[in-house]
Design a protein around this motif. Structure first.
Motif: not given
Length: 303
Positions: A215-216, A274, A277
């Motif tokens: 996710k990041e 968001y 990410n």
């Protein structure tokens, strides 16, 4: 259909959840740490991607099913052994009247029973790369009988030594699967090739890192640095062992999560962008369309 929790877009099931879904009565001690069954009733529960916090051993008895373990697709049928470790992403794509004998064991259970995890763990790390194996009829019958015994004891009345019996049966089942794996590796020496094994170990570590950071982090360089190898070498190894590039695996994880959120959460497209990410909704939309051929909004309206 119930919406999934926004904070855990890919649903996670604990062993207690599985016990509840199976209709099992409340159990204490070791009895609450495993679930054995011969049923197709819960297969539909896993038609969406989910994580199961349990060690799973199963063998098919009839019918066919197409399933994914960590996005890799497999066919299950009669006498197919399948093993899944805790936190794997599992999805049942089709279950054509598939039935199996299956046992789910909580992660902490092996610490409570006398299983030589040092000897067994290397074998189970290898089956992480080969989670489905075809058994001989005799091997399949033996594993089914062990699981049936576990089911019979756990579903029966409490007895003074019931937990000890269950622990022993689970240990016996695990050791039998170990025997089968050892025999499989002996019959397939290419799996033991040092170069191949090294690639598999990097793949295992990469998939673990990907599950924690997708996710990041979406750059090949990030995962290569974590594994202390060059991006080019990582890409070569992952392609060699899985047939997919590092970037393709990253995109698969992100798109799976995005699709799950779009289908089953109440989050808006902007909130999803968001959460995953992305710098903005437009960037997320372009990324999603490049990988699926449609915009997030179009995908959402197809549900």
């Amino acid at each position: 259909m119930n919406k999934i929790n926004e904070e855990t877009p890919i649903t996670s099931f604990t062993l207690n959840d599985l016990l509840s879904m199976s209709g099992s009565r409340s159990r204490l001690g070791l009895m609450s740490s495993c679930l054995a069954a011969n049923s197709a009733s819960v297969m539909q529960t896993f038609r969406y991607p989910c994580r199961i916090d349990a060690f799973i051993i199963g063998v098919g008895t009839e019918g066919e099913a197409t399933v994914s373990f960590n996005l890799r697709e497999y066919k299950l049928q009669k006498d197919t052994l399948f093993v899944s470790t805790p936190k794997n992403i599992v999805q049942v794509h089709s279950s054509g009247h598939f039935r199996c004998h299956i046992v789910h064991v909580s992660p902490g259970l092996l610490e409570q029973i006398s299983v030589d995890t040092k000897r067994m763990m290397p074998l189970f790390l290898k089956i992480a790369m080969h989670p489905c194996l075809g058994l001989t009829p005799e091997e399949a019958r033996t594993v089914r009988e062990f699981i049936s015994l576990i089911e019979r004891v756990t579903d029966g009345p409490e007895t003074p030594f019931g937990m000890e019996v269950v622990g022993g049966l689970i240990g016996a089942t695990i050791y039998k699967v170990g025997d089968i794996l050892a025999h499989y590796l002996a019959e397939h020496p290419e799996v033991e090739n040092p170069v191949h094994s090294r690639a598999e170990e990097y793949f295992r570590q990469f998939m673990q890192l990907l599950g924690e950071h997708y996710k990041e982090e979406r750059s090949v360089g990030f995962y290569a640095r974590k594994l202390c190898i060059t991006p080019k070498y990582l890409t070569t190894l992952i392609k060699q062992i899985s047939g997919k590039s590092v970037s393709e695996w990253i995109d698969s994880y992100v798109i799976l999560e995005a699709k799950t959120l779009l289908k089953y959460s109440n989050m808006s497209v902007q909130e999803i962008s968001y959460y995953l990410n992305f710098p903005n909704q437009s960037f997320f939309g372009s990324y999603f369309k490049r990988n699926t051929g449609m915009s997030p909004s179009q995908y959402k309206t197809m549900i």
